[in-house]
Design a protein around this motif. Structure first.
Motif, PDB file in Angstrom:
ATOM      1  N   THR A   1       1.013  -0.964  -0.187  1.00  0.00           N
ATOM      2  CA  THR A   1       0.062   0.051  -0.035  1.00  0.00           C
ATOM      3  C   THR A   1       0.942   1.495   0.086  1.00  0.00           C
ATOM      4  OG1 THR A   1      -1.844  -0.831   1.159  1.00  0.00           O
ATOM      5  CG2 THR A   1      -1.804   1.319   1.379  1.00  0.00           C
TER       6      THR A   1
ATOM      7  N   THR B   1       2.648   1.759  -3.373  1.00  0.00           N
ATOM      8  CA  THR B   1       1.624   2.142  -4.359  1.00  0.00           C
ATOM      9  C   THR B   1       1.281   3.889  -4.185  1.00  0.00           C
ATOM     10  OG1 THR B   1       0.631   0.179  -4.272  1.00  0.00           O
ATOM     11  CG2 THR B   1      -0.659   2.137  -5.352  1.00  0.00           C
ATOM     12  N   VAL B   2       1.230   4.149  -3.056  1.00  0.00           N
ATOM     13  CA  VAL B   2       0.839   5.615  -2.849  1.00  0.00           C
ATOM     14  C   VAL B   2       2.195   6.327  -3.235  1.00  0.00           C
ATOM     15  CG1 VAL B   2       0.532   7.247  -1.018  1.00  0.00           C
ATOM     16  CG2 VAL B   2      -0.826   5.342  -1.194  1.00  0.00           C
TER      17      VAL B   2
ATOM     18  N   LEU C   1      -0.813  12.112  -6.571  1.00  0.00           N
ATOM     19  CA  LEU C   1      -1.191  12.284  -4.972  1.00  0.00           C
ATOM     20  C   LEU C   1      -0.128  13.227  -4.510  1.00  0.00           C
ATOM     21  CD1 LEU C   1      -1.913   8.548  -4.238  1.00  0.00           C
ATOM     22  CD2 LEU C   1      -3.637  10.277  -4.823  1.00  0.00           C
TER      23      LEU C   1
ATOM     24  N   PRO D   1      -1.649  12.147   4.160  1.00  0.00           N
ATOM     25  CA  PRO D   1      -1.069  11.057   3.791  1.00  0.00           C
ATOM     26  C   PRO D   1       0.224  10.765   4.334  1.00  0.00           C
ATOM     27  CG  PRO D   1      -2.179  12.033   1.839  1.00  0.00           C
ATOM     28  CD  PRO D   1      -2.040  13.069   2.728  1.00  0.00           C
TER      29      PRO D   1
ATOM     30  N   LEU E   1       0.849   7.277   6.610  1.00  0.00           N
ATOM     31  CA  LEU E   1       2.006   6.380   6.269  1.00  0.00           C
ATOM     32  C   LEU E   1       2.805   6.315   7.509  1.00  0.00           C
ATOM     33  CD1 LEU E   1       2.664   7.552   2.649  1.00  0.00           C
ATOM     34  CD2 LEU E   1       2.137   5.341   3.280  1.00  0.00           C
TER      35      LEU E   1
ATOM     36  N   LEU F   1      -6.089   5.784   4.187  1.00  0.00           N
ATOM     37  CA  LEU F   1      -4.993   6.118   2.961  1.00  0.00           C
ATOM     38  C   LEU F   1      -5.561   5.705   1.617  1.00  0.00           C
ATOM     39  CD1 LEU F   1      -2.244   7.551   2.303  1.00  0.00           C
ATOM     40  CD2 LEU F   1      -1.440   5.158   2.656  1.00  0.00           C
ATOM     41  N   ALA F   2      -5.938   4.429   1.597  1.00  0.00           N
ATOM     42  CA  ALA F   2      -6.555   3.688   0.480  1.00  0.00           C
ATOM     43  C   ALA F   2      -7.857   4.440  -0.070  1.00  0.00           C
ATOM     44  CB  ALA F   2      -6.588   2.233   0.633  1.00  0.00           C
TER      45      ALA F   2
ATOM     46  N   TYR G   1      -8.759   7.366   0.461  1.00  0.00           N
ATOM     47  CA  TYR G   1      -8.169   8.941  -0.156  1.00  0.00           C
ATOM     48  C   TYR G   1      -7.641   8.456  -1.413  1.00  0.00           C
ATOM     49  CZ  TYR G   1      -4.277  11.912  -1.181  1.00  0.00           C
ATOM     50  OH  TYR G   1      -3.239  12.623  -1.836  1.00  0.00           O
ATOM     51  N   ALA G   2      -6.678   7.723  -1.709  1.00  0.00           N
ATOM     52  CA  ALA G   2      -6.168   7.380  -3.261  1.00  0.00           C
ATOM     53  C   ALA G   2      -7.131   7.019  -4.173  1.00  0.00           C
ATOM     54  CB  ALA G   2      -5.084   6.383  -2.875  1.00  0.00           C
ATOM     55  N   GLU G   3      -7.945   6.186  -3.794  1.00  0.00           N
ATOM     56  CA  GLU G   3      -8.934   5.700  -4.842  1.00  0.00           C
ATOM     57  C   GLU G   3     -10.012   6.844  -5.238  1.00  0.00           C
ATOM     58  OE1 GLU G   3     -10.680   2.025  -3.706  1.00  0.00           O
ATOM     59  OE2 GLU G   3     -12.165   2.754  -2.167  1.00  0.00           O
TER      60      GLU G   3
ATOM     61  N   PHE H   1      -8.734   0.901  -5.415  1.00  0.00           N
ATOM     62  CA  PHE H   1      -7.565   1.046  -4.771  1.00  0.00           C
ATOM     63  C   PHE H   1      -6.690  -0.328  -5.258  1.00  0.00           C
ATOM     64  CE2 PHE H   1      -4.032   0.240  -1.668  1.00  0.00           C
ATOM     65  CZ  PHE H   1      -3.471   1.364  -1.905  1.00  0.00           C
TER      66      PHE H   1
END
Length: 390
Positions: A100, A103-104, A113, A139, A143, A181-182, A184-186, A193
């Protein structure tokens, strides 16, 4: 070893190390013995003995020298009657967080991002809709486990997500933070995600033996989780009856992967692939401080390396040593005890995946680390966890 002032949450697997009774750090080499043909034969026999003695269901191991895999093997059974092999997928529990995180970070490197923006415009958990602290959550905090969340919301009396510290003010290991976090990203990317992970990590590295989603088509390849009595509760299931749904994912746990594919990923991370130098340095800098040397009483154990500080960078666990840094992660659930790490200076590292009842896996991990990396700063932590499991 005693930690002063702070209680260690049993869910967190910390690294611990040793200091002489004089309080002086004993400096050891931060590399791992290379593999000759004779040593490979010895390790194979010794690892087989460890697996048999502790009744480990399934084991996978890889040893890395100078950022190259030099020894990889499998032991036990993928499922009854099916020997473990390169085809076997292991549930690696919290090591999922490293996938994860990378990826971010790669999406940050691509300008898609940002580490230091508020996540609130893109994801606001319903439990936090009236909490102003959420607007300060970034983020970077998620993390580095500086989110202010507890590990999981179900530990709360009301079962709701809340801040137990203001974001950015205090370390607190949190699976909830990685799920957040996931989301937020997706939401920011407009892509699920699991698809982001596939496109950003799995496809570029040719990782064809890894899945972050629950996929029934892979069940026959996953190391079958059995308790100490040999009971099977289902794949992605807990003995209390909860099972993850088909097609769902967790950004904090439950990724399944082969040993070889995780080795590809770990070496890529060592190399900083896809990250500009500043971001790579940020990733490898301890930002969430878990314990300082002042807070660690290492006792009189002199046979392993002693960190000066313990904590997390951007997604990765870190042990700051006198002349090096150990970077990696650990994973544990009721049938998983897994670890992967490397020494930043030498590029030497190891991967050990055990599919086994928790107590057996902890005991076997101690023996495995003492075999492969006898002065590893991880050993004493597993000894403490095993003692707490009695």
């Amino acid at each position: 070893m005693i930690f002063k002032k702070r209680f260690i949450n049993a869910v967190i697997i910390c690294t611990f190390v040793a200091m002489g009774s004089s309080g002086q750090v004993k400096i050891k080499r931060t590399d791992i013995e290379d593999i000759s043909n004779s040593r490979a034969l010895m390790l194979d026999v010794a690892f087989t003995e460890i697996v048999n003695r502790h009744k480990i269901n399934t084991a996978g191991v890889a040893l890395i020298k100078s950022r190259q895999v030099v020894w990889l093997n499998h032991y036990g059974f993928q499922s009854p009657g099916v020997p473990a092999s390169t085809n076997t997928l292991f549930n690696i529990a919290s090591l999922t967080k490293t996938i994860t995180a990378e990826t971010v970070l790669k999406l940050v490197a691509q300008g898609k991002l940002s580490l230091d923006e508020s996540v609130a415009p893109y994801w606001l958990d319903p439990d936090l809709k009236d909490n102003l602290n959420v607007h300060n959550l970034t983020p970077r905090m998620l993390l580095s486990h500086m989110s202010g969340f507890m590990n999981w919301r179900y530990f709360a009396d009301d079962g709701k997500l809340d801040f137990i510290h203001k974001p950015g003010t205090s370390f607190g290991y949190s699976g909830e933070g990685f799920e957040y976090l996931a989301k937020y990203a997706e939401n920011k990317m407009g892509v699920s995600f699991d698809q982001l992970v596939q496109a950003t990590i799995f496809d570029p590295l040719g990782m064809d033996n890894a899945s972050i989603i629950v996929d029934k088509k892979l069940f026959n390849r996953i190391a079958k989780p059995l308790d100490k009595k040999g009971n099977f509760y289902g794949y992605y299931c807990h003995p209390q009856g909860y099972c993850s749904k088909e097609g769902s994912y967790s950004a904090a746990a439950n990724l399944v992967i082969s040993v070889a594919d995780y080795a590809k990923f770990l070496i890529s991370s060592m190399n900083g692939d896809g990250l500009p130098p500043k971001l790579n340095n940020d990733r490898n800098t301890m930002q969430g401080i878990q314990f300082t040397q002042r807070e660690i009483d290492c006792g009189d154990t002199n046979d392993i390396l002693c960190p000066i500080k313990l904590g997390y960078g951007l997604g990765w666990s870190m042990s700051l040593l006198e002349d090096d840094m150990l970077i990696g992660h650990r994973g544990t659930n009721w049938t998983v005890v897994s670890i992967a790490y490397y020494y930043q200076g030498s590029g030497d590292g190891l991967i050990i995946f055990f599919n086994a009842p928790n107590k057996a896996g902890l005991a076997a991990m101690i023996d495995a680390l003492e075999l492969l990396d006898p002065d590893s700063p991880e050993i004493h932590g597993y000894k403490l966890r095993l003692a707490r499991s009695h």
